[in-house]
Design a protein around this motif. Structure first.
Motif, PDB file in Angstrom:
ATOM      1  N   GLU A  44       0.785  -1.113   0.452  1.00  0.00           N
ATOM      2  CA  GLU A  44       0.097  -0.162   0.300  1.00  0.00           C
ATOM      3  C   GLU A  44       1.220   1.451  -0.182  1.00  0.00           C
ATOM      4  N   LEU A  45       2.121   1.300   0.305  1.00  0.00           N
ATOM      5  CA  LEU A  45       2.508   1.931  -0.043  1.00  0.00           C
ATOM      6  C   LEU A  45       3.617   3.240  -0.684  1.00  0.00           C
ATOM      7  N   GLN A  46       4.230   3.472  -1.128  1.00  0.00           N
ATOM      8  CA  GLN A  46       5.368   3.901  -2.758  1.00  0.00           C
ATOM      9  C   GLN A  46       6.528   3.979  -2.478  1.00  0.00           C
ATOM     10  N   ALA A  47       7.544   4.561  -3.472  1.00  0.00           N
ATOM     11  CA  ALA A  47       9.043   3.980  -3.142  1.00  0.00           C
ATOM     12  C   ALA A  47       8.598   5.892  -3.401  1.00  0.00           C
ATOM     13  N   GLY A  48       9.224   6.450  -2.537  1.00  0.00           N
ATOM     14  CA  GLY A  48       9.701   7.723  -2.914  1.00  0.00           C
ATOM     15  C   GLY A  48      10.928   8.507  -2.711  1.00  0.00           C
ATOM     16  N   HIS A  49      11.313   9.378  -4.252  1.00  0.00           N
ATOM     17  CA  HIS A  49      12.733   9.428  -3.493  1.00  0.00           C
ATOM     18  C   HIS A  49      12.934  11.438  -3.068  1.00  0.00           C
ATOM     19  N   PHE A  50      13.741  11.178  -2.154  1.00  0.00           N
ATOM     20  CA  PHE A  50      14.479  12.150  -1.511  1.00  0.00           C
ATOM     21  C   PHE A  50      14.933  12.999  -2.345  1.00  0.00           C
ATOM     22  N   ILE A  51      15.773  12.746  -3.680  1.00  0.00           N
ATOM     23  CA  ILE A  51      16.058  13.350  -4.575  1.00  0.00           C
ATOM     24  C   ILE A  51      15.007  13.738  -5.619  1.00  0.00           C
ATOM     25  N   PRO A  52      14.168  14.409  -5.627  1.00  0.00           N
ATOM     26  CA  PRO A  52      12.772  13.478  -7.185  1.00  0.00           C
ATOM     27  C   PRO A  52      13.518  13.150  -8.372  1.00  0.00           C
ATOM     28  N   LYS A  53      13.063  12.607  -8.737  1.00  0.00           N
ATOM     29  CA  LYS A  53      13.626  11.942 -10.010  1.00  0.00           C
ATOM     30  C   LYS A  53      13.504  13.135 -11.217  1.00  0.00           C
ATOM     31  N   ALA A  54      12.426  13.319 -11.389  1.00  0.00           N
ATOM     32  CA  ALA A  54      12.760  14.615 -12.015  1.00  0.00           C
ATOM     33  C   ALA A  54      13.955  15.232 -12.078  1.00  0.00           C
ATOM     34  N   GLN A  55      15.160  15.385 -10.858  1.00  0.00           N
ATOM     35  CA  GLN A  55      16.433  15.724 -11.271  1.00  0.00           C
ATOM     36  C   GLN A  55      17.262  15.371 -12.262  1.00  0.00           C
ATOM     37  N   GLY A  56      16.777  13.952 -13.035  1.00  0.00           N
ATOM     38  CA  GLY A  56      17.327  13.137 -13.971  1.00  0.00           C
ATOM     39  C   GLY A  56      17.696  11.833 -13.393  1.00  0.00           C
ATOM     40  N   ASN A  57      18.745  11.558 -14.271  1.00  0.00           N
ATOM     41  CA  ASN A  57      18.381   9.755 -14.417  1.00  0.00           C
ATOM     42  C   ASN A  57      19.077   9.394 -13.431  1.00  0.00           C
ATOM     43  N   SER A  58      20.302  10.253 -12.804  1.00  0.00           N
ATOM     44  CA  SER A  58      21.692  10.306 -12.444  1.00  0.00           C
ATOM     45  C   SER A  58      20.809   9.549 -10.596  1.00  0.00           C
ATOM     46  N   ARG A  72       0.027  10.159   0.514  1.00  0.00           N
ATOM     47  CA  ARG A  72       0.218  12.056   0.880  1.00  0.00           C
ATOM     48  C   ARG A  72       1.738  12.415   1.132  1.00  0.00           C
ATOM     49  N   CYS A  73       2.323  11.808   2.074  1.00  0.00           N
ATOM     50  CA  CYS A  73       3.882  12.469   1.312  1.00  0.00           C
ATOM     51  C   CYS A  73       4.468  12.391   0.130  1.00  0.00           C
ATOM     52  N   ASN A  74       4.793  11.768  -0.250  1.00  0.00           N
ATOM     53  CA  ASN A  74       5.151  10.877  -1.584  1.00  0.00           C
ATOM     54  C   ASN A  74       4.248  11.849  -2.864  1.00  0.00           C
ATOM     55  N   ILE A  75       3.286  12.066  -2.766  1.00  0.00           N
ATOM     56  CA  ILE A  75       2.362  13.139  -4.116  1.00  0.00           C
ATOM     57  C   ILE A  75       1.737  14.126  -2.834  1.00  0.00           C
ATOM     58  N   ASN A  76       1.324  13.600  -2.259  1.00  0.00           N
ATOM     59  CA  ASN A  76       0.078  15.257  -1.932  1.00  0.00           C
ATOM     60  C   ASN A  76       1.360  15.657  -1.372  1.00  0.00           C
ATOM     61  N   LEU A  77       2.732  15.758  -0.596  1.00  0.00           N
ATOM     62  CA  LEU A  77       3.535  16.570  -0.412  1.00  0.00           C
ATOM     63  C   LEU A  77       4.836  17.029  -0.972  1.00  0.00           C
ATOM     64  N   GLY A  78       4.596  16.437  -2.166  1.00  0.00           N
ATOM     65  CA  GLY A  78       6.088  16.262  -2.899  1.00  0.00           C
ATOM     66  C   GLY A  78       6.840  15.560  -2.046  1.00  0.00           C
ATOM     67  N   SER A  79       6.656  14.167  -1.984  1.00  0.00           N
ATOM     68  CA  SER A  79       7.870  13.757  -1.077  1.00  0.00           C
ATOM     69  C   SER A  79       8.540  14.565   0.129  1.00  0.00           C
ATOM     70  N   ASN A  80       7.385  16.172   0.373  1.00  0.00           N
ATOM     71  CA  ASN A  80       7.822  15.798   1.434  1.00  0.00           C
ATOM     72  C   ASN A  80       8.874  16.044   2.678  1.00  0.00           C
ATOM     73  N   GLY A  81       9.878  17.143   1.746  1.00  0.00           N
ATOM     74  CA  GLY A  81      11.162  17.217   1.550  1.00  0.00           C
ATOM     75  C   GLY A  81      12.058  17.628   3.448  1.00  0.00           C
ATOM     76  N   ALA A  82      11.079  18.189   3.955  1.00  0.00           N
ATOM     77  CA  ALA A  82      11.212  19.152   5.502  1.00  0.00           C
ATOM     78  C   ALA A  82      11.206  17.427   6.412  1.00  0.00           C
ATOM     79  N   GLU A  83      10.450  16.563   5.702  1.00  0.00           N
ATOM     80  CA  GLU A  83      10.564  15.574   6.755  1.00  0.00           C
ATOM     81  C   GLU A  83      12.109  14.241   6.501  1.00  0.00           C
ATOM     82  N   TYR A  84      11.414  14.283   4.551  1.00  0.00           N
ATOM     83  CA  TYR A  84      12.368  13.582   4.289  1.00  0.00           C
ATOM     84  C   TYR A  84      14.195  13.253   4.984  1.00  0.00           C
ATOM     85  N   TYR A  85      14.168  15.089   4.646  1.00  0.00           N
ATOM     86  CA  TYR A  85      15.884  15.699   5.033  1.00  0.00           C
ATOM     87  C   TYR A  85      16.042  14.848   6.625  1.00  0.00           C
ATOM     88  N   PRO A  86      15.473  14.800   7.757  1.00  0.00           N
ATOM     89  CA  PRO A  86      16.251  14.562   9.349  1.00  0.00           C
ATOM     90  C   PRO A  86      15.944  13.143   8.610  1.00  0.00           C
TER      91      PRO A  86
END
Length: 146
Positions: A44-58, A72-86
């Motif tokens: 039921e979860l997704q696999a989300g990127h810390f650095i968005p995949k739109a930033q490139g193939n690397s 919610r975090c991956n899509i609605n909050l755009g990966s929720n970077g404020a919480e992903y970084y910590p």
């Protein structure tokens, strides 16, 4: 109509996503969103990127850049970077974050065969984890990066 290369890319992403989520299923079924701690079945979860995949193939298929997240975090909050970084800082340290940021600047081109190899690798990783679960291993299981 999708090209063979695009289909291979989707297959590679699907295999990586599935392996990441299952590897983080701490009891074989349930998995925690790395950014908000919501617990759901790994499917039921997704696999989300810390650095968005739109930033490139690397960083698209970079294992340390991909973790379980709720919709919610991956899509609605755009990966929720404020919480992903910590999470990244606690889990890997600033060195890994810096490495990913450097890697993000690289230009990487994948061929169809590359995507097929990535898909094969993560399908095998999923099967390895599945066997470990059958053998009684619980907790998060480390994946071997492609």
């Amino acid at each position: 109509m999708k090209s063979a290369k695009q289909k291979a890319k989707e297959k590679a992403w699907s295999a990586l996503s599935k392996a990441v989520r299952y590897a983080h299923a701490y009891d074989g079924d349930n998995c925690k969103c790395v950014t908000c701690s919501t617990v759901k079945h790994w499917k039921e979860l997704q696999a989300g990127h810390f650095i968005p995949k739109a930033q490139g193939n690397s960083v698209y298929f970079e294992l340390h850049n991909v973790h379980p997240q709720c919709y919610r975090c991956n899509i609605n909050l755009g990966s929720n970077g404020a919480e992903y970084y910590p999470y990244m800082l606690r889990t890997y340290g600033q060195g890994m974050i810096d490495r990913l940021k450097e890697k993000q600047q690289m230009i990487v081109t994948f061929r169809e065969g590359d995507f097929n190899e990535i898909a094969k690798h993560y399908k095998e990783e999923f099967e390895r984890i599945e066997q470990m679960r059958k053998d009684g291993h619980a907790g998060i299981i480390d994946l071997i990066a492609y």
